[in-house]
Design an enzyme around this catalytic site. Structure first.
Site, PDB file in Angstrom:
ATOM      1  CG  HIS A   1      -2.056  -1.025   1.070  1.00  0.00           C
ATOM      2  ND1 HIS A   1      -2.801  -1.469   2.148  1.00  0.00           N
ATOM      3  CD2 HIS A   1      -2.534  -1.690  -0.013  1.00  0.00           C
ATOM      4  CE1 HIS A   1      -3.688  -2.360   1.721  1.00  0.00           C
ATOM      5  NE2 HIS A   1      -3.541  -2.511   0.420  1.00  0.00           N
TER       6      HIS A   1
ATOM      7  CB  THR B   1      -4.699  -7.264   8.629  1.00  0.00           C
ATOM      8  OG1 THR B   1      -5.607  -6.804   7.628  1.00  0.00           O
ATOM      9  CG2 THR B   1      -4.342  -8.704   8.371  1.00  0.00           C
ATOM     10  CB  SER B   2      -9.872  -5.524  10.372  1.00  0.00           C
ATOM     11  OG  SER B   2      -9.691  -4.726   9.218  1.00  0.00           O
TER      12      SER B   2
HETATM   13  P1  NAD Z   1      -7.302  -2.313  10.566  1.00  0.00           P
HETATM   14  O1  NAD Z   1      -7.133  -1.045  11.284  1.00  0.00           O
HETATM   15  O2  NAD Z   1      -8.511  -2.498   9.708  1.00  0.00           O
HETATM   16  O3  NAD Z   1      -7.309  -3.529  11.617  1.00  0.00           O
HETATM   17  C1  NAD Z   1      -6.341  -3.603  12.619  1.00  0.00           C
HETATM   18  C2  NAD Z   1      -6.366  -5.003  13.202  1.00  0.00           C
HETATM   19  O4  NAD Z   1      -5.293  -5.099  14.104  1.00  0.00           O
HETATM   20  C3  NAD Z   1      -7.648  -5.317  13.973  1.00  0.00           C
HETATM   21  O5  NAD Z   1      -8.173  -6.535  13.496  1.00  0.00           O
HETATM   22  C4  NAD Z   1      -7.174  -5.457  15.413  1.00  0.00           C
HETATM   23  O6  NAD Z   1      -7.824  -6.509  16.100  1.00  0.00           O
HETATM   24  C5  NAD Z   1      -5.717  -5.821  15.226  1.00  0.00           C
HETATM   25  N1  NAD Z   1      -4.853  -5.438  16.343  1.00  0.00           N
HETATM   26  C6  NAD Z   1      -4.988  -4.394  17.210  1.00  0.00           C
HETATM   27  N2  NAD Z   1      -3.978  -4.397  18.097  1.00  0.00           N
HETATM   28  C7  NAD Z   1      -3.183  -5.453  17.785  1.00  0.00           C
HETATM   29  C8  NAD Z   1      -1.973  -5.985  18.333  1.00  0.00           C
HETATM   30  N3  NAD Z   1      -1.375  -5.433  19.405  1.00  0.00           N
HETATM   31  N4  NAD Z   1      -1.428  -7.089  17.740  1.00  0.00           N
HETATM   32  C9  NAD Z   1      -2.016  -7.669  16.658  1.00  0.00           C
HETATM   33  N5  NAD Z   1      -3.167  -7.206  16.122  1.00  0.00           N
HETATM   34  C10 NAD Z   1      -3.729  -6.106  16.670  1.00  0.00           C
HETATM   35  O7  NAD Z   1      -5.977  -2.560   9.770  1.00  0.00           O
HETATM   36  P2  NAD Z   1      -5.696  -3.192   8.343  1.00  0.00           P
HETATM   37  O8  NAD Z   1      -6.507  -4.425   8.194  1.00  0.00           O
HETATM   38  O9  NAD Z   1      -4.223  -3.246   8.241  1.00  0.00           O
HETATM   39  O10 NAD Z   1      -6.263  -2.123   7.299  1.00  0.00           O
HETATM   40  C11 NAD Z   1      -5.949  -0.799   7.466  1.00  0.00           C
HETATM   41  C12 NAD Z   1      -5.420  -0.098   6.215  1.00  0.00           C
HETATM   42  O11 NAD Z   1      -5.039   1.222   6.638  1.00  0.00           O
HETATM   43  C13 NAD Z   1      -4.173  -0.720   5.665  1.00  0.00           C
HETATM   44  O12 NAD Z   1      -4.334  -0.871   4.307  1.00  0.00           O
HETATM   45  C14 NAD Z   1      -3.035   0.252   5.947  1.00  0.00           C
HETATM   46  O13 NAD Z   1      -2.378   0.661   4.752  1.00  0.00           O
HETATM   47  C15 NAD Z   1      -3.675   1.479   6.507  1.00  0.00           C
HETATM   48  N6  NAD Z   1      -3.120   1.828   7.853  1.00  0.00           N
HETATM   49  C16 NAD Z   1      -1.758   1.734   8.036  1.00  0.00           C
HETATM   50  C17 NAD Z   1      -1.209   2.015   9.281  1.00  0.00           C
HETATM   51  C18 NAD Z   1       0.302   1.905   9.461  1.00  0.00           C
HETATM   52  O14 NAD Z   1       1.048   1.964   8.487  1.00  0.00           O
HETATM   53  N7  NAD Z   1       0.801   1.707  10.691  1.00  0.00           N
HETATM   54  C19 NAD Z   1      -2.043   2.394  10.345  1.00  0.00           C
HETATM   55  C20 NAD Z   1      -3.434   2.489  10.109  1.00  0.00           C
HETATM   56  C21 NAD Z   1      -3.952   2.188   8.854  1.00  0.00           C
END
Ligand code: NAD
Length: 241
Positions: A115, A185-186
C-alpha cells in the site's frame, strides 16, 4: 502455554501484516476506532477524489502520519519477524499493508509495502519518474515539493480504489508458500483479505495472530489470539534437518 508453529526445513513462509502489528509501537489502527484513521474518514484522506478535491487536507494528514511514524520504534513483533527472516533467508517473504517503516527499521529486507510508503512521495501526474525519499512534514500545501517534470508531489500511498503495488510478485510468492501467517489485520481491505484464500488454494497452512478474530477468520486453519508483540517472539519453532 501458547501454541508454537513449527517451520520445517522445506517450508516457505509468506507473512502478511496489517496496522495491528504497529499498534504496540503507538500507531493507531483504523478499524479499531469506529472506522476512522486518526480521526479522519478514509474517504476524506485516502482516495484519489480526496487528493483532487482537497490536496491540502490529504497532505496535512500524511504529514501528521510522517511526524508520528518518525517518533515510533519497532516493537518485539517487528523484531521477531526480522529474526525469523535471518534464519529462513529466501524461504521467508513479508508483505505489509502498513505504510510506516517499522519493518524496515527492524531489519526486514525481503519485504513489499503493497500500500505504499509514508517516507516517499511521487509525481501527482504519474509522469513515470520513480518515487523519491521524502520524510518532510509539510506545514502547508504551498511547501509541498515538485517533481522534476513540474507537477506537484503526492504521497507514495495506494489510495482506496487504486491498485496495490507489486501484485504479480505477491501472487507468485503466495502460490509458492507452504505456510501463511497473517498478523494484525481486520480482513476488511481487499485484495489483502483474500490472500488467505489464495494460500489455501495453493495447499498452505494458514495462521492468524491478533487480539480479535478478523472478518475472514473462517479461512484460517489456526487462530492465535493475543497481541503481536507478546505472541510473535515465542511463536515460531524453526526445525533443522
Ligand atoms: P485495521 O485497522 O482495519 O485492523 C487492525 C487489526 O489489528 C484489527 O483486526 C485489530 O484486532 C488488530 N490489532 C490491534 N492491536 C493489535 C496488536 N497489538 N497485535 C495484533 N493485532 C492487533 O488494519 P488493516 O486491516 O491493516 O487495514 C488498514 C489499512 O489502513 C491498511 O491498508 C493500511 O495501509 C492502513 N493503515 C496503516 C497504518 C500503518 O502503516 N501503521 C495504520 C493504520 C492504517
Amino acid at each position: 502455554m501458547l501454541m508454537q508453529i513449527s517451520i520445517s526445513p522445506t517450508d516457505r513462509l509468506f507473512v502478511l501484516t496489517g496496522a495491528g502489528i504497529s499498534a504496540e509501537s503507538g500507531l493507531p489502527t483504523f478499524r479499531a476506532s469506529d472506522g476512522l484513521w486518526a480521526g479522519h474518514r478514509i474517504e476524506d484522506v485516502c482516495t484519489p477524489e480526496a487528493l483532487e478535491e482537497n490536496p491540502a487536507l490529504v497532505w496535512e494528514f500524511y504529514s501528521q502520519r510522517r511526524e508520528q511514524g518518525a517518533k515510533a520504534e519497532p516493537n518485539p513483533a517487528h523484531r521477531a519477524l526480522a529474526d525469523l527472516e535471518a534464519k529462513l533467508g529466501d524461504r521467508f517473504f513479508l508483505c505489509t499493508q502498513n505504510v510506516d517503516d517499522l519493518h524496515d527499521r527492524a531489519g526486514s529486507r525481503r519485504l513489499i509495502h503493497m500500500h505504499g510508503e509514508l517516507a516517499k512521495s511521487r509525481c501527482e501526474d504519474e509522469c513515470g519518474r520513480p518515487p523519491i525519499e521524502d520524510r518532510t512534514v509539510y506545514a502547508s500545501l504551498v511547501e509541498v515539493g515538485r517533481c522534476t517534470c513540474g507537477a506537484r508531489l503526492r504521497p507514495h500511498i495506494v489510495f482506496f480504489g487504486e491498485t496495490p503495488l507489486e501484485m504479480s510478485r505477491i501472487q507468485s510468492k503466495i502460490d509458492d508458500c507452504s505456510l501463511m501467517v497473517v498478523i494484525g489485520t481486520s480482513g476488511s481491505v481487499y485484495p489483502a483479505a483474500n490472500f488467505v484464500n489464495w494460500a489455501r488454494h495453493a495447499g498452505a497452512r494458514t495462521v492468524y495472530v491478533g487480539p480479535e478474530r478478523p472478518l475472514n477468520a473462517s479461512a484460517f486453519t489456526h487462530i492465535v489470539e493475543g497481541k503481536a508483540g507478546e505472541v510473535l517472539p515465542g511463536l515460531f519453532e524453526v526445525l533443522s534437518i
